[in-house]
Write a protein that holds these residues in place. Structure first.
Motif, PDB file in Angstrom:
ATOM      1  N   GLU A 115       0.826  -1.205   0.000  1.00  0.00           N
ATOM      2  CA  GLU A 115       0.000   0.000   0.000  1.00  0.00           C
ATOM      3  C   GLU A 115       0.860   1.254   0.000  1.00  0.00           C
ATOM      4  O   GLU A 115       0.598   2.217  -0.719  1.00  0.00           O
ATOM      5  CB  GLU A 115      -0.917   0.005   1.226  1.00  0.00           C
ATOM      6  N   LEU A 116       1.916   1.220   0.819  1.00  0.00           N
ATOM      7  CA  LEU A 116       2.802   2.373   0.911  1.00  0.00           C
ATOM      8  C   LEU A 116       3.494   2.638  -0.428  1.00  0.00           C
ATOM      9  O   LEU A 116       3.561   3.762  -0.918  1.00  0.00           O
ATOM     10  CB  LEU A 116       3.850   2.094   1.995  1.00  0.00           C
ATOM     11  N   PHE A 117       3.983   1.559  -1.024  1.00  0.00           N
ATOM     12  CA  PHE A 117       4.672   1.645  -2.304  1.00  0.00           C
ATOM     13  C   PHE A 117       3.720   2.182  -3.376  1.00  0.00           C
ATOM     14  O   PHE A 117       4.056   3.111  -4.118  1.00  0.00           O
ATOM     15  CB  PHE A 117       5.187   0.250  -2.682  1.00  0.00           C
ATOM     16  N   LEU A 118       2.526   1.611  -3.437  1.00  0.00           N
ATOM     17  CA  LEU A 118       1.534   2.053  -4.421  1.00  0.00           C
ATOM     18  C   LEU A 118       1.183   3.519  -4.189  1.00  0.00           C
ATOM     19  O   LEU A 118       1.070   4.310  -5.133  1.00  0.00           O
ATOM     20  CB  LEU A 118       0.264   1.202  -4.332  1.00  0.00           C
ATOM     21  N   GLY A 119       1.026   3.883  -2.912  1.00  0.00           N
ATOM     22  CA  GLY A 119       0.651   5.257  -2.581  1.00  0.00           C
ATOM     23  C   GLY A 119       1.715   6.242  -3.026  1.00  0.00           C
ATOM     24  O   GLY A 119       1.408   7.291  -3.615  1.00  0.00           O
ATOM     25  N   TYR A 120       2.979   5.917  -2.781  1.00  0.00           N
ATOM     26  CA  TYR A 120       4.061   6.827  -3.127  1.00  0.00           C
ATOM     27  C   TYR A 120       4.178   6.990  -4.641  1.00  0.00           C
ATOM     28  O   TYR A 120       4.380   8.094  -5.145  1.00  0.00           O
ATOM     29  CB  TYR A 120       5.380   6.307  -2.554  1.00  0.00           C
ATOM     30  N   LYS A 161       1.784   6.397  -6.765  1.00  0.00           N
ATOM     31  CA  LYS A 161       0.446   6.646  -7.313  1.00  0.00           C
ATOM     32  C   LYS A 161       0.055   5.578  -8.335  1.00  0.00           C
ATOM     33  O   LYS A 161      -0.292   5.865  -9.472  1.00  0.00           O
ATOM     34  CB  LYS A 161       0.377   8.035  -7.955  1.00  0.00           C
ATOM     35  N   LEU A 162       0.137   4.343  -7.908  1.00  0.00           N
ATOM     36  CA  LEU A 162      -0.193   3.211  -8.780  1.00  0.00           C
ATOM     37  C   LEU A 162      -1.386   2.450  -8.222  1.00  0.00           C
ATOM     38  O   LEU A 162      -1.696   2.548  -7.035  1.00  0.00           O
ATOM     39  CB  LEU A 162       0.983   2.232  -8.829  1.00  0.00           C
ATOM     40  N   GLU A 163      -2.055   1.697  -9.088  1.00  0.00           N
ATOM     41  CA  GLU A 163      -3.012   0.696  -8.632  1.00  0.00           C
ATOM     42  C   GLU A 163      -2.304  -0.646  -8.745  1.00  0.00           C
ATOM     43  O   GLU A 163      -1.501  -0.855  -9.660  1.00  0.00           O
ATOM     44  CB  GLU A 163      -4.248   0.668  -9.552  1.00  0.00           C
ATOM     45  N   ASN A 164      -2.627  -1.563  -7.846  1.00  0.00           N
ATOM     46  CA  ASN A 164      -1.955  -2.862  -7.886  1.00  0.00           C
ATOM     47  C   ASN A 164      -2.171  -3.562  -9.222  1.00  0.00           C
ATOM     48  O   ASN A 164      -1.303  -4.269  -9.715  1.00  0.00           O
ATOM     49  CB  ASN A 164      -2.437  -3.745  -6.734  1.00  0.00           C
ATOM     50  N   SER A 165      -3.343  -3.328  -9.840  1.00  0.00           N
ATOM     51  CA  SER A 165      -3.625  -4.029 -11.098  1.00  0.00           C
ATOM     52  C   SER A 165      -2.761  -3.513 -12.245  1.00  0.00           C
ATOM     53  O   SER A 165      -2.650  -4.161 -13.275  1.00  0.00           O
ATOM     54  CB  SER A 165      -5.108  -3.899 -11.446  1.00  0.00           C
ATOM     55  N   GLN A 166      -2.128  -2.330 -12.058  1.00  0.00           N
ATOM     56  CA  GLN A 166      -1.260  -1.811 -13.128  1.00  0.00           C
ATOM     57  C   GLN A 166       0.115  -2.460 -13.102  1.00  0.00           C
ATOM     58  O   GLN A 166       0.881  -2.365 -14.046  1.00  0.00           O
ATOM     59  CB  GLN A 166      -1.082  -0.300 -12.958  1.00  0.00           C
ATOM     60  N   ILE A 167       0.454  -3.077 -11.978  1.00  0.00           N
ATOM     61  CA  ILE A 167       1.798  -3.640 -11.828  1.00  0.00           C
ATOM     62  C   ILE A 167       1.906  -4.968 -12.561  1.00  0.00           C
ATOM     63  O   ILE A 167       1.034  -5.829 -12.441  1.00  0.00           O
ATOM     64  CB  ILE A 167       2.143  -3.818 -10.338  1.00  0.00           C
ATOM     65  N   LYS A 168       2.978  -5.098 -13.366  1.00  0.00           N
ATOM     66  CA  LYS A 168       3.219  -6.364 -14.057  1.00  0.00           C
ATOM     67  C   LYS A 168       4.344  -7.075 -13.335  1.00  0.00           C
ATOM     68  O   LYS A 168       5.516  -6.882 -13.623  1.00  0.00           O
ATOM     69  CB  LYS A 168       3.631  -6.111 -15.512  1.00  0.00           C
ATOM     70  N   ALA A 169       3.982  -7.919 -12.375  1.00  0.00           N
ATOM     71  CA  ALA A 169       4.997  -8.568 -11.551  1.00  0.00           C
ATOM     72  C   ALA A 169       5.413  -9.908 -12.144  1.00  0.00           C
ATOM     73  O   ALA A 169       4.651 -10.541 -12.865  1.00  0.00           O
ATOM     74  CB  ALA A 169       4.459  -8.775 -10.143  1.00  0.00           C
ATOM     75  N   TYR A 192      11.156  -4.368  -3.416  1.00  0.00           N
ATOM     76  CA  TYR A 192      11.193  -3.345  -2.383  1.00  0.00           C
ATOM     77  C   TYR A 192      10.919  -3.986  -1.035  1.00  0.00           C
ATOM     78  O   TYR A 192      10.030  -4.821  -0.915  1.00  0.00           O
ATOM     79  CB  TYR A 192      10.201  -2.214  -2.674  1.00  0.00           C
ATOM     80  N   VAL A 193      11.739  -3.646  -0.060  1.00  0.00           N
ATOM     81  CA  VAL A 193      11.575  -4.215   1.278  1.00  0.00           C
ATOM     82  C   VAL A 193      11.877  -3.160   2.335  1.00  0.00           C
ATOM     83  O   VAL A 193      12.330  -2.052   2.036  1.00  0.00           O
ATOM     84  CB  VAL A 193      12.530  -5.409   1.521  1.00  0.00           C
ATOM     85  N   PHE A 211      14.077  10.706   4.301  1.00  0.00           N
ATOM     86  CA  PHE A 211      13.734   9.643   3.347  1.00  0.00           C
ATOM     87  C   PHE A 211      12.232   9.660   3.069  1.00  0.00           C
ATOM     88  O   PHE A 211      11.426   9.662   3.988  1.00  0.00           O
ATOM     89  CB  PHE A 211      14.168   8.274   3.888  1.00  0.00           C
ATOM     90  N   PRO A 212      11.857   9.696   1.775  1.00  0.00           N
ATOM     91  CA  PRO A 212      10.451   9.943   1.449  1.00  0.00           C
ATOM     92  C   PRO A 212       9.508   8.759   1.702  1.00  0.00           C
ATOM     93  O   PRO A 212       8.315   8.969   1.920  1.00  0.00           O
ATOM     94  CB  PRO A 212      10.489  10.267  -0.056  1.00  0.00           C
ATOM     95  N   LEU A 213      10.034   7.548   1.615  1.00  0.00           N
ATOM     96  CA  LEU A 213       9.127   6.394   1.663  1.00  0.00           C
ATOM     97  C   LEU A 213       9.225   5.727   3.036  1.00  0.00           C
ATOM     98  O   LEU A 213       9.887   4.724   3.201  1.00  0.00           O
ATOM     99  CB  LEU A 213       9.539   5.397   0.570  1.00  0.00           C
ATOM    100  N   SER A 214       8.567   6.329   4.030  1.00  0.00           N
ATOM    101  CA  SER A 214       8.665   5.718   5.345  1.00  0.00           C
ATOM    102  C   SER A 214       7.305   5.680   6.016  1.00  0.00           C
ATOM    103  O   SER A 214       6.357   6.329   5.578  1.00  0.00           O
ATOM    104  CB  SER A 214       9.668   6.465   6.219  1.00  0.00           C
ATOM    105  N   ARG A 215       7.238   4.909   7.059  1.00  0.00           N
ATOM    106  CA  ARG A 215       5.951   4.684   7.726  1.00  0.00           C
ATOM    107  C   ARG A 215       6.188   4.524   9.214  1.00  0.00           C
ATOM    108  O   ARG A 215       7.243   4.057   9.636  1.00  0.00           O
ATOM    109  CB  ARG A 215       5.312   3.417   7.174  1.00  0.00           C
ATOM    110  N   PRO A 216       5.187   4.880  10.002  1.00  0.00           N
ATOM    111  CA  PRO A 216       5.307   4.606  11.433  1.00  0.00           C
ATOM    112  C   PRO A 216       4.819   3.192  11.728  1.00  0.00           C
ATOM    113  O   PRO A 216       4.000   2.653  10.997  1.00  0.00           O
ATOM    114  CB  PRO A 216       4.352   5.629  12.053  1.00  0.00           C
TER     115      PRO A 216
END
Lengths: 316, 285, 286
Positions: B158-163, B165-173, B196-197, B232-237
């Motif tokens: 969720e954090l990765f997608l939020g940063y 601005k993606l939807e999970n369905s757009q990701i080609k994993a 990403y970890v 660092f921009p991509l962080s969470r509590p």
């Protein structure tokens, strides 16, 4: 003695093979084989099949050696008395697996305490008191056939909803044990039934002619005679229960401390391995160690049961 | 035959009754249950052990299950405290009391054998959407990119997608993983993988010689230091949440988890302790 | 058994019937609870969407299970296809080629192989097998890795079943073959395999069930991307792995949808039992 042992072993194997879906189908030799004298082709180059068969045996052995060797190679260094007797520290990276062994034992205990009486009772019912073509017997058998094939993760879903939520047991050793009991039940029943059916009918007739009640006959004659069969089922059941991960994730939970009661959540050994290898950085060493412990335990249980079955057979 | 059916029904009822009566025994009041995020769980487990050592007779059970599970269980009172590894969003902030116990950053990891040392946000976005499929398009070797994504429901995702601005369905994993360690193992075993970890976990593994490297994001180096100083921009509590203002044992435990007494545990678990000032701010909210 | 139970046996008989009823009721309970939990999403979304939706993104309201069903079927099919001949030949090795001591040793080894927990296989697959396949064709986590791991896991099942059914072949058959001057391989093809046919079928059904139900090992090596694979090297996600991966994180409709996958799995197993039954009927009456 050697002969006796051989006979028993083949019996053991045949029961093992008939654990799940189709155990009631008669073994092939009973039905006349129409294909008997037809040899489809003249003997082919006899060397080729021989080589193939040996090569496959070698391949399987090599794969096996690779897997077990890998575990022993990485795990042997971890194992020590301390590893077995201390609690995990630092999320399992350090320390031992004592509470996890205890939790595994308790889960197994609950599982067997419930499934053994249930399983043996059902087996006696099916083998001794129910004609094969009665609707009740057929119904129970069919449902056991399906139960034997249910994926363990589905047992996990069921255990989560029924034991943990509906019955309010929460994530606990009790939930996990009961879920596993459902899972091993068909194995136990099948083996116990085979064991009982293997008892010669003369025993029953003789007992009846002596005027013994069927209850007495059962306790004094049939059950003792069926013990080897029961043991085989027990071993198979314990093996399946100890190795289980998927069914336990959603039932017995994740807590890696010494359980104080059956209502506490407890982490089973296989879940510990899974968590260490998938969720804890630097957990591999202890994961290998735990895997080795698990494999050795399974081996010990298998070995002991074979011994007991052997000895029991000699008493008769 | 009818008789048999009756008895069958009786048997089922009886067995249910037995089971139910078995579970009537109440659990002692000195027990806390925490459920939620698998990222926070190892940390709270350790904190709980120390708390128990100081308070004999108290038992704290920690179960994993993801942030949304933590929130749901705290709401339904199935758990005393929920564990959440992201910021609360929308009306969650009004519904729950939250207490930050640590911070965690998320960054891109590559295998050390990958010569690529920096990727722009644009490039990362294109790689994850499958528009860039070969490393040579971003200055690397001629090799197909293996995109490692997280499974549905994980806060990291969720954090990765939020940063970005993606939807999970757009990701080609190419690989979907569950927990952090599976991601690190995948990237360590595959020189052409990108994943990403959690930064703390990655740093810990790099120290131990696992062949992975952390990439900067938005030009900021990915390390526990930059997470700590907030650049660092991509962080969470990492939060503990309760449905009503905590009291009694629950409050005691939360206070303990926020105190300096557990900073060493936070660091040991590869997270970033929160300066006391921040703590005050979050708990007011 | 036409002996009439004496009145003293009444208690025993009914106790046993109760136990039997409980044992038989478990399957029904499982189905009922799965249906109850799956019902919300089935009512809101309908069964059709599980087949027609563009993808599996439950958070965004897409619930297509088909790619995972394909994943399950392909992994199952592949592993059964490889494990069956390997297992049967292993059993033939035990019975007709190896010297006695070696056969016993080999049997023990296979039994041990059957006892290794699936997590351990998965762990080995993740650390050893996947990097190996990756060198062949990235990303390594793939249908192929899944088939390979499943093959190793179900091999003992078919090998032990086949071995047991070979043991049951009356020795007179083999003596007859020998007196006809058949070669060893000729005997096996012409007599042993046909005579053991139903036992072998049982083995295949058993291993198929195991292949469908396997969860943890598959979760660790298959890559878990929800897609219909186009080659052996494409990653897949099986139905079982899907439940294990997302269950702990799922709420509401998402959780319900996972119970639907549970139902699909139950359906697959029930189908297998029916097939097994049909085959055994044919064996007896055909």
């Amino acid at each position: 003695m050697a002969k006796k042992k051989g006979v028993q072993k083949s019996e053991v194997r045949s029961q093992k093979s008939e654990v799940n879906f189709l155990p009631c189908s008669p073994a092939s030799p009973a039905s006349p084989s129409p294909h008997l004298p037809i040899s489809p082709s003249p003997p082919p180059l006899s060397l080729l099949p021989t080589i193939t068969v040996w090569a496959i045996a070698l391949l399987v052995t090599a794969t096996f050696a690779w897997i077990v060797g890998d575990i022993i190679w990485h795990g042997a260094g971890t194992i020590s008395w301390e590893f077995l007797t201390t609690a995990p520290k630092n999320s399992g990276r350090e320390g031992g697996i004592a509470p996890i062994l205890v939790a595994t034992g308790l889960i197994l205990g609950v599982c067997l305490a419930v499934s053994l009486p249930l399983g043996i009772g059902t087996a006696i019912l099916l083998a001794e008191f129910t004609p094969t073509d009665s609707w009740f017997g057929r119904l129970v058998r069919r449902s056991l056939d399906v139960l034997a094939g249910v994926p363990s993760i589905v047992f996990g879903l069921f255990g989560n909803v029924f034991f943990a939520r509906t019955l309010g047991l929460g994530f606990s050793i009790l939930s996990g044990g009961l879920t596993l009991a459902c899972m091993v039940l068909p194995i136990l029943i099948r083996s116990a039934e085979e064991g009982l059916r293997a008892v010669p009918n003369d025993y029953r007739l003789a007992a009846a002619s002596l005027g013994l009640s069927r209850t007495t006959t059962l306790w004094q004659l049939l059950l003792p005679a069926a013990v080897p069969g029961l043991l085989v089922g027990l071993v198979l059941g314990i093996g399946r229960a100890m190795a289980e991960t998927a069914a336990l994730i959603f039932t017995s939970g994740y807590v890696d401390r010494m359980p104080q009661s059956l209502f506490d959540s407890g982490r089973a050994l296989s879940i510990h391995i899974f968590d260490l290898s998938m969720n804890v950085s630097g957990g591999d060493t202890n994961a290998y160690g735990s895997a080795l412990v698990l494999v050795v335990l399974l081996l010990l249980i298998n070995g002991t049961a074979a011994q007991i079955a052997d000895r029991w057979l000699h008493k008769f | 035959m009818k008789n048999q059916q009756k008895y069958t029904a009786l048997a089922v009822t009886l067995s249910l009754g037995m089971l139910l009566s078995a579970c009537q025994q109440n659990s002692p009041k000195t027990q806390l249950t925490l459920t939620g995020s698998s990222t926070v769980a190892p940390l709270t487990s350790e904190i709980a052990k120390r708390f128990e050592a100081k308070h004999p007779g108290v038992r704290i059970d920690v179960q994993t299950g993801g942030s949304s599970r933590g929130l749901a269980d705290a709401r339904s009172r199935l758990a005393n405290i929920g564990m959440v590894s992201r910021n609360l969003k929308g009306n969650e902030t009004g519904e729950f009391q939250s207490f930050a116990i640590a911070r965690d950053g998320i960054s891109i990891i590559l295998n050390t054998n990958n010569p690529v040392k920096i990727l722009s946000n644009e490039q990362i976005l294109n790689i994850y959407q499958g528009k860039i499929e070969n490393w040579k398009q971003v200055g690397g070797k001629d090799a197909p990119i293996t995109v490692v994504n997280k499974a549905e429901g994980r806060s990291t995702l969720e954090l990765f997608l939020g940063y970005f601005k993606l939807e999970n369905s757009q990701i080609k994993a190419d690989v979907v993983i569950g927990d952090n360690q599976q991601g690190i193992k995948t990237v360590a075993g595959n020189p052409n993988a990108i994943g990403y970890v959690s930064i703390g976990t990655a740093e810990y593994d790099i120290e131990r010689g696992v062949p992975i490297q952390l990439l900067p994001i938005g030009g900021v180096e990915a390390s526990t230091k930059t997470v700590q100083n907030g650049t660092f921009p991509l962080s969470r509590p990492l939060l503990l949440v309760t449905a009503k203002p905590p009291s009694g044992l629950t409050k005691e435990f939360i206070d303990f988890a926020q105190s300096q007494e557990v900073y060493d545990i936070v660091k040991q678990q590869n997270f970033v302790p929160i300066a006391t000032k921040n703590v005050a701010k979050t708990s007011v909210r | 058994m036409s002996l009439k139970p004496q009145s003293a046996d009444w208690l025993l008989l009914w106790t046993l019937r109760c136990l039997g009823a409980i044992a038989g009721a478990i399957v029904i309970a499982i189905v009922i609870f799965l249906v109850l939990e799956a019902l919300p999403v089935l009512q809101q979304v309908g069964i059709g969407r599980f087949v027609t939706d563009p993808s599996w993104h439950p958070a965004e309201g897409f619930y297509n299970l088909m790619p995972m069903l394909w994943g399950t079927l392909l992994a199952m099919g592949g592993s059964v296809l490889i494990a069956t001949p390997l297992g049967i030949l292993s059993a033939i090795f035990c019975q007709y080629y190896a010297p006695k001591w070696l056969a016993n040793l080999y049997r023990r080894l296979i039994e041990l192989l059957a006892g290794i927990p699936s997590v351990v296989y998965g762990f080995w697959g993740l650390v050893v097998l996947v990097p190996l396949i990756n060198r062949l064709h990235p990303p390594g986590t793939s249908l192929l890795a899944g088939i390979a791991i499943l093959t190793i896991m179900i091999l003992p099942t078919i090998a032990l079943t086949a071995d047991a059914s070979f043991t049951k072949i009356p020795s007179s058959y083999l003596l007859g073959a020998a007196s006809l001057g058949l070669s060893r391989w000729g005997t096996i093809c012409g007599i042993v395999l046909p005579a053991a046919k139903s036992g072998l079928f049982t083995g295949v059904i058993l291993e198929t069930g195991r292949a469908i139900g396997e969860t943890m090992a598959v979760l660790m090596v298959c890559g878990n991307v929800v897609q219909t694979p186009h080659s052996l090297f494409d990653p897949i996600r099986t139905l079982t792995a899907n439940i294990a991966l997302e269950m702990a994180y799922a709420l509401g409709n998402h959780r319900s949808a996972l119970f639907v996958s549970g139902l699909v799995l139950m359906g697959a197993i029930a189908l297998l039992v029916v097939i097994a039954e049909a085959i055994s009927q044919e064996e007896i009456y055909g």
